[in-house]
Motif scaffolding. Structure first.
Motif, PDB file in Angstrom:
ATOM      1  N   LYS A  42       0.827  -1.198   0.000  1.00 31.08           N
ATOM      2  CA  LYS A  42       0.000   0.000   0.000  1.00 31.08           C
ATOM      3  C   LYS A  42       0.863   1.250   0.000  1.00 31.08           C
ATOM      4  O   LYS A  42       1.971   1.254   0.520  1.00 31.08           O
ATOM      5  CB  LYS A  42      -0.902   0.024   1.231  1.00 31.08           C
ATOM      6  CG  LYS A  42      -1.915  -1.122   1.278  1.00 31.08           C
ATOM      7  CD  LYS A  42      -2.783  -0.997   2.500  1.00 31.08           C
ATOM      8  CE  LYS A  42      -3.822  -2.112   2.548  1.00 31.08           C
ATOM      9  NZ  LYS A  42      -4.696  -2.001   3.726  1.00 31.08           N
ATOM     10  N   SER A  43       0.333   2.304  -0.552  1.00 31.51           N
ATOM     11  CA  SER A  43       0.994   3.602  -0.512  1.00 31.51           C
ATOM     12  C   SER A  43       0.176   4.535   0.366  1.00 31.51           C
ATOM     13  O   SER A  43      -1.046   4.459   0.418  1.00 31.51           O
ATOM     14  CB  SER A  43       1.116   4.185  -1.926  1.00 31.51           C
ATOM     15  OG  SER A  43       1.539   5.523  -1.854  1.00 31.51           O
ATOM     16  N   ASP A  44       0.854   5.418   1.049  1.00 30.49           N
ATOM     17  CA  ASP A  44       0.148   6.401   1.860  1.00 30.49           C
ATOM     18  C   ASP A  44      -0.530   7.449   0.985  1.00 30.49           C
ATOM     19  O   ASP A  44      -1.459   8.107   1.416  1.00 30.49           O
ATOM     20  CB  ASP A  44       1.125   7.091   2.821  1.00 30.49           C
ATOM     21  CG  ASP A  44       1.681   6.118   3.853  1.00 30.49           C
ATOM     22  OD1 ASP A  44       0.962   5.178   4.202  1.00 30.49           O
ATOM     23  OD2 ASP A  44       2.823   6.307   4.290  1.00 30.49           O
ATOM     24  N   ASN A  46      -2.677   8.942  -2.332  1.00 29.69           N
ATOM     25  CA  ASN A  46      -3.851   8.537  -3.103  1.00 29.69           C
ATOM     26  C   ASN A  46      -3.818   9.208  -4.469  1.00 29.69           C
ATOM     27  O   ASN A  46      -4.810   9.736  -4.943  1.00 29.69           O
ATOM     28  CB  ASN A  46      -5.133   8.904  -2.343  1.00 29.69           C
ATOM     29  CG  ASN A  46      -6.362   8.267  -2.965  1.00 29.69           C
ATOM     30  OD1 ASN A  46      -6.279   7.190  -3.549  1.00 29.69           O
ATOM     31  ND2 ASN A  46      -7.504   8.934  -2.854  1.00 29.69           N
ATOM     32  N   THR A  47      -2.667   9.177  -5.101  1.00 30.93           N
ATOM     33  CA  THR A  47      -2.495   9.762  -6.422  1.00 30.93           C
ATOM     34  C   THR A  47      -2.647   8.668  -7.477  1.00 30.93           C
ATOM     35  O   THR A  47      -2.509   7.479  -7.167  1.00 30.93           O
ATOM     36  CB  THR A  47      -1.103  10.389  -6.543  1.00 30.93           C
ATOM     37  OG1 THR A  47      -0.122   9.339  -6.441  1.00 30.93           O
ATOM     38  CG2 THR A  47      -0.864  11.420  -5.442  1.00 30.93           C
ATOM     39  N   ILE A  51      -1.708   4.715  -6.865  1.00 27.14           N
ATOM     40  CA  ILE A  51      -2.725   3.681  -7.088  1.00 27.14           C
ATOM     41  C   ILE A  51      -2.225   2.675  -8.126  1.00 27.14           C
ATOM     42  O   ILE A  51      -2.345   1.457  -7.955  1.00 27.14           O
ATOM     43  CB  ILE A  51      -4.047   4.321  -7.538  1.00 27.14           C
ATOM     44  CG1 ILE A  51      -4.650   5.146  -6.401  1.00 27.14           C
ATOM     45  CG2 ILE A  51      -5.037   3.242  -8.008  1.00 27.14           C
ATOM     46  CD1 ILE A  51      -5.811   6.022  -6.831  1.00 27.14           C
ATOM     47  N   ASN A  54       0.521   0.439  -6.726  1.00 26.39           N
ATOM     48  CA  ASN A  54      -0.055  -0.547  -5.809  1.00 26.39           C
ATOM     49  C   ASN A  54      -0.654  -1.717  -6.586  1.00 26.39           C
ATOM     50  O   ASN A  54      -0.455  -2.882  -6.238  1.00 26.39           O
ATOM     51  CB  ASN A  54      -1.118   0.119  -4.941  1.00 26.39           C
ATOM     52  CG  ASN A  54      -1.670  -0.820  -3.887  1.00 26.39           C
ATOM     53  OD1 ASN A  54      -0.933  -1.317  -3.060  1.00 26.39           O
ATOM     54  ND2 ASN A  54      -2.972  -1.048  -3.936  1.00 26.39           N
TER      55      ASN A  54
END
Length: 262
Positions: A42-44, A46-47, A51, A54
């Motif tokens: 997961k990435s912190d 939300n771009t 996304i 991920n």
């Protein structure tokens, strides 16, 4: 010998740590319905890029698990989120190669290189594909471009692939030049040692071939192709006892091996 893609998905295809910016992701274990844990990355952020990366990482995990339909779904989501992602197209190339769709594999590897024409890992993957597909000259051009990437962290992998491909194309001098570059950077590079043993054997320089294969095996690198080559080298040198020893190891450690395989 086998061509190596950047990273090595189970030692055969690719893992995206180099591509997917693993430094900005963290893992959490998710248990799916079949009770198989899948580390979802997961990435912190939300771009669209986060996304996409991920989904690429998730798709790669599905490939390793053999869940190709799920992998395709994740990779299509990755492309939808970021249509210019070379990472997504590279892993799509891997996926299509796995499921024996060569035209789609070719198209996706080429698309990744078009999007990132100077990125060593993309160029290496495309070069490896071209060589596997019987286009060694085109593959060599990609390998040479990959070596020009000053930020590529594993140039030894490119040199190994370029040497293997040159040897397959019947160009032992070119293969040796790549091997020597690899050994200059790392004298214990196992793939370069193995390749040099193959080059020397093809040239009927059996004493030199023995030296390289012994260094390779001394590093604990035991595989059937290397043991088979070692036995054939000893045959040529007339040392039947050593040849029998290698063949005994071959039959006990790799009973399914058929001579002539790599």
């Amino acid at each position: 010998m086998r061509l190596r893609d950047a990273g090595a998905l189970c030692g055969a295809l690719l893992v995206l740590c180099a591509f997917a910016g693993c430094g900005v992701f963290h893992k959490s274990n998710i248990i799916y319905a079949n009770n198989q844990p899948l580390p979802k990355i997961k990435s912190d952020a939300n771009t669209p890029h986060a996304i996409s990366q991920n989904e690429v990482a998730l798709g790669e995990e599905y490939i390793k698990m053999g869940k190709y339909e799920l992998a395709l779904d994740s990779l299509q989501k990755a492309v939808k989120a970021e249509p210019s992602s070379p990472d997504a197209y590279t892993v799509l190339g891997v996926l299509y190669e796995r499921i024996n769709r060569p035209a789609l594999a070719e198209a996706n590897y080429a698309k990744a290189v078009k999007l990132a024409p100077d990125k060593g890992d993309m160029l290496n993957n495309y070069g490896a594909w071209l060589c596997r597909s019987g286009h060694p000259a085109e593959a060599d051009a990609q390998f040479r471009k990959a070596l020009n990437d000053p930020f590529y962290k594993t140039p030894g992998m490119v040199l190994n692939n370029a040497a293997v491909c040159a040897l397959k194309a019947g160009k032992p001098d070119v293969a040796e030049a790549y091997d020597r570059q690899a050994l200059a950077a790392d004298p214990s590079d196992p793939e370069a040692l193995r390749s040099m043993a193959d080059v020397s054997f093809q040239r009927a320089d059996y004493m030199r071939a023995r030296g390289f294969i012994e260094r390779y095996l001394a590093a604990g690198r035991s595989n059937p192709g290397a043991l088979d080559l070692a036995a054939r080298i000893e045959d040529k040198l007339g040392d039947q006892e050593s040849a029998r020893t290698y063949r005994s190891r071959l039959s006990s450690e790799f009973p399914q091996y058929t001579p002539g395989q790599n």
